[in-house]
Design a protein around this motif. Structure first.
Motif, mmCIF file in Angstrom:
data_model
loop_
_atom_site.group_PDB
_atom_site.id
_atom_site.type_symbol
_atom_site.label_atom_id
_atom_site.label_comp_id
_atom_site.label_asym_id
_atom_site.label_seq_id
_atom_site.Cartn_x
_atom_site.Cartn_y
_atom_site.Cartn_z
ATOM 1 N N VAL B 148 0.616 -1.402 0.079
ATOM 2 C CA VAL B 148 0.180 -0.010 -0.123
ATOM 3 C C VAL B 148 0.907 1.241 -0.192
ATOM 4 O O VAL B 148 0.088 1.676 -0.599
ATOM 5 N N LEU B 152 0.408 3.299 -3.787
ATOM 6 C CA LEU B 152 -0.250 4.549 -2.850
ATOM 7 C C LEU B 152 -0.892 5.194 -3.998
ATOM 8 O O LEU B 152 -2.118 5.688 -4.508
ATOM 9 N N PHE B 154 0.189 5.379 -7.123
ATOM 10 C CA PHE B 154 -0.083 4.944 -8.123
ATOM 11 C C PHE B 154 -1.970 4.273 -8.534
ATOM 12 O O PHE B 154 -2.086 4.810 -9.651
ATOM 13 N N THR B 202 -5.028 -1.582 -12.243
ATOM 14 C CA THR B 202 -4.179 -1.976 -13.007
ATOM 15 C C THR B 202 -2.989 -1.372 -12.380
ATOM 16 O O THR B 202 -1.963 -2.187 -12.500
ATOM 17 N N MET B 203 -2.843 0.001 -12.417
ATOM 18 C CA MET B 203 -1.585 0.212 -11.729
ATOM 19 C C MET B 203 -0.860 -0.209 -10.468
ATOM 20 O O MET B 203 0.623 -0.074 -10.309
ATOM 21 N N PRO B 207 2.451 -4.251 -9.721
ATOM 22 C CA PRO B 207 3.329 -4.357 -9.615
ATOM 23 C C PRO B 207 3.121 -5.467 -7.926
ATOM 24 O O PRO B 207 4.621 -6.191 -7.617
ATOM 25 N N THR B 210 3.534 -8.515 -9.116
ATOM 26 C CA THR B 210 5.028 -9.815 -9.187
ATOM 27 C C THR B 210 6.150 -9.060 -8.020
ATOM 28 O O THR B 210 7.425 -9.221 -8.525
ATOM 29 N N PHE B 212 9.145 -9.252 -5.841
ATOM 30 C CA PHE B 212 9.928 -9.835 -4.380
ATOM 31 C C PHE B 212 10.247 -9.325 -3.685
ATOM 32 O O PHE B 212 10.971 -10.420 -2.719
ATOM 33 N N VAL B 213 10.314 -8.220 -3.283
ATOM 34 C CA VAL B 213 11.333 -6.607 -2.737
ATOM 35 C C VAL B 213 10.466 -6.848 -1.179
ATOM 36 O O VAL B 213 11.466 -6.738 -0.277
ATOM 37 N N GLY B 227 6.555 -13.659 -6.810
ATOM 38 C CA GLY B 227 7.998 -13.366 -7.532
ATOM 39 C C GLY B 227 9.288 -14.345 -7.007
ATOM 40 O O GLY B 227 10.571 -14.562 -7.558
ATOM 41 N N MET B 250 3.612 -15.544 -14.577
ATOM 42 C CA MET B 250 2.904 -14.446 -14.409
ATOM 43 C C MET B 250 2.508 -14.115 -15.046
ATOM 44 O O MET B 250 1.861 -13.021 -15.329
ATOM 45 N N ILE B 254 -1.024 -11.226 -15.775
ATOM 46 C CA ILE B 254 -1.049 -9.841 -16.120
ATOM 47 C C ILE B 254 -1.969 -9.967 -17.586
ATOM 48 O O ILE B 254 -2.439 -8.873 -16.939
#
Lengths: 291, 274
Positions: B148, B152, B154, B202-203, B207, B210, B212-213, B227, B250, B254
């Motif tokens: 979030v 946010l 986006f 969508t925006m 992300p 996907t 992984f960080v 991810g 993945m 998308i």
């Protein structure tokens, strides 16, 4: 009145949420303690130590070198591509544009692993060269998307006129086309540079043998344990990127003066969605900005 | 074909660095290594259908959906207020919304560790007021918070941009015709803002699904997302085939979410990339 106050208060809260981590990073970069959480007095120690930290300095060096080189090369290739594409029509143009959008729309992790597979497949040692090639690859579309609108505005007759008056194509390009599209080219180059120094995911998969940029250094440090030098570094980076992007924004608002156009070119996704106006649903943003 | 010389270097670049790598991902995704060499096989897709991987996929999608909904709930009012006349300098406010994104997102996410820790800032503030401690670090909640936090803007920006262009006379007309503010919102403002909402969803979703960080930093490695699985396959396990299969899956997710959102955005805007 009350409603207006509530509105302002709500927005303030959300902004607080967005800025809290940044303030924390900045404040703790002056904290005279190794551990986070407690404040033990003001110091500039971390800013001094930062510059003798070999890991950070090497990462900074690679970040800047890759940023500059990838920005320059992607600007040259991307601008040329935009010019070539501008004259192309129909199916071929559609095809090239759709492939160009792939790295913009694909998740970064997929772009990253795809490039990594390519490099390993081609028996290229992962490192500086592969990192540079990857950055050029993901930068080119953004340069093209910055230059194409400028070419669209360009009066095609000017170039023809120059040729009729005896200019060689090269001379006509240099004196007629280039000055007209220059704002787009420079914006594209600055955007490419910022995207490059900000990238983590794609770099993470396409580098190796001791070459890492700042994002990767931060990621590996964060896993090992925390060092206040990161805070000092991040404060500096924030201010530098801020300065850069303010320049981009001033440039853009000058160019678009009077058209009421705003730009959110500050971040890849926002820019991507704004630019790929006829591709993805998120395009409305751009359309509405254009009116 | 005049001026093709300008396009040629890019075409070569594009084929080598965009088309070929993706083709390689497809190639690895639909083959396996056997004793007698590489063979076409969809067994990695079958492997992904095992409960252990489906759970990860489900978790990724679930966390992304929850984050998207929270972003919408928090972000929609912000966009509406910013587009309204509460603030004198709207442009400055929008700029301020974008500024945090200019800091490296790893650093910002990492800063949440300092805030959320057991003896961190939030807990020491809560402690001063005698409130109960907040222990969400290394839980799913922390991962959602990270998503979030990162995405946010986006959500807010596209909704704001649609709303600030809205024809105000429509709202006035509705009011003149006797609609109260709830009806005006439901029948006029919300439907008109829908394109922005669709973009925002969508925006944020893409992300989020996907990443992984964020899950690695704030989830402490306990909350594996798709991810993370892909990252592991390529960097630690070395099973490129399975990693590529998951990348393909993945991409399909998308693709489906994009088509879905394209539909929601209205039939007149069909066509485009896919």
């Amino acid at each position: 009145m009350v409603r207006r106050f509530i509105n302002k208060f709500y927005v303030l809260l959300v902004f607080l949420f967005l800025y809290a981590p940044i303030f924390v990073l900045m404040v703790y970069s002056f904290n005279d303690s190794r551990s986070r959480g407690n404040w033990e007095g003001f110091t500039l120690r971390w800013y001094v130590e930062l510059f003798s930290d070999r890991q950070i300095m090497s990462a900074l060096y690679y970040t800047i070198i890759i940023g500059v080189l990838s920005a320059v090369i992607s600007t040259i290739i991307g601008t040329a591509a935009a010019i070539g594409l501008d004259r192309l029509g129909g199916f071929r143009r559609e095809l090239v544009m759709n492939i160009t959008y792939l790295p913009v729309l694909n998740p970064d992790i997929v772009t990253g692993i795809a490039l990594m597979i390519l490099f390993v497949f081609a028996r290229l040692q992962l490192g500086f060269i592969t990192l540079l090639l990857s950055h050029i690859t993901f930068n080119i579309p953004y340069v093209m998307l910055s230059v194409l609108p400028k070419l669209k505005q360009l009066d095609k007759n000017l170039y023809e006129a120059a040729l009729d008056l005896g200019a060689t194509p090269g001379y006509a390009f240099k004196t007629v086309i280039l000055p007209e599209i220059m704002p787009g080219v420079i914006t594209g180059a600055l955007l490419a540079f910022t995207l490059s120094i900000d990238d983590f995911v794609i770099s993470f998969f396409t580098t190796g043998s001791g070459v890492s940029n700042l994002s990767i250094a931060i990621y590996s440090m964060a896993r090992r344990g925390i060092n206040p030098r990161i805070n000092a570094l991040s404060t500096l980076m924030f201010l530098i990127v801020l300065a850069l992007l303010i320049i981009v924004n001033i440039r853009m608002s000058k160019e678009n003066n009077g058209k009421g156009e705003k730009n959110y070119a500050s971040k890849k996704q926002v820019f991507a969605s704004a630019s790929s106006s006829d591709r993805v649903s998120s395009s409305r943003l751009y359309e509405l900005e254009q009116q | 074909m005049k001026r093709n010389w300008a396009l040629t270097p890019y075409l070569i670049w594009m084929i080598i660095f965009i088309v070929v790598p993706l083709a390689l991902v497809v190639y690895y995704g639909i083959t396996v290594n056997t004793d007698s060499g590489v063979a076409f096989s969809l067994s990695n897709f079958k492997r992904f259908a095992e409960p252990i991987y489906l759970r990860v996929l489900w978790r990724s999608i679930k966390l992304a959906i929850i984050s998207t909904i929270i972003c919408l709930i928090i972000g929609y009012p912000v966009a509406m207020i910013l587009a309204g006349n509460s603030f004198k300098h709207k442009n400055v406010m929008v700029m301020l919304l974008v500024v945090p994104m200019w800091m490296n997102f790893l650093l910002r996410t990492y800063a949440w560790l300092t805030l959320l820790e057991k003896n961190g800032i939030i807990n020491s503030i809560l402690g001063k007021f005698g409130l109960p401690m907040l222990n969400i670090l290394y839980t799913e909640s922390a991962v959602i918070l990270g998503m979030v936090y990162n995405f946010l803007p986006f959500m807010i920006l596209p909704i704001y941009s649609v709303m600030s262009k809205m024809d105000y006379s429509l709202i006035e007309a509705a009011e003149d015709l006797g609609a109260n503010s709830l009806i005006v919102f439901r029948r006029v403002i919300f439907p008109l803002s829908l394109p922005g909402v669709v973009s925002g969803i969508t925006m944020v979703f893409m992300p989020a699904v996907t990443t992984f960080v964020i899950s690695r930093l704030l989830g402490g490695g306990q909350f594996t997302l798709i991810g993370n699985l892909i990252e592991q396959q390529f960097l630690y396990v070395g099973d490129w085939n399975f990693g590529s299969t998951m990348s393909l899956i993945m991409m399909v997710i998308i693709l489906i979410s994009m088509l879905f959102m394209n539909k929601a955005d209205g039939p007149e805007r069909s066509g485009g990339l896919w």
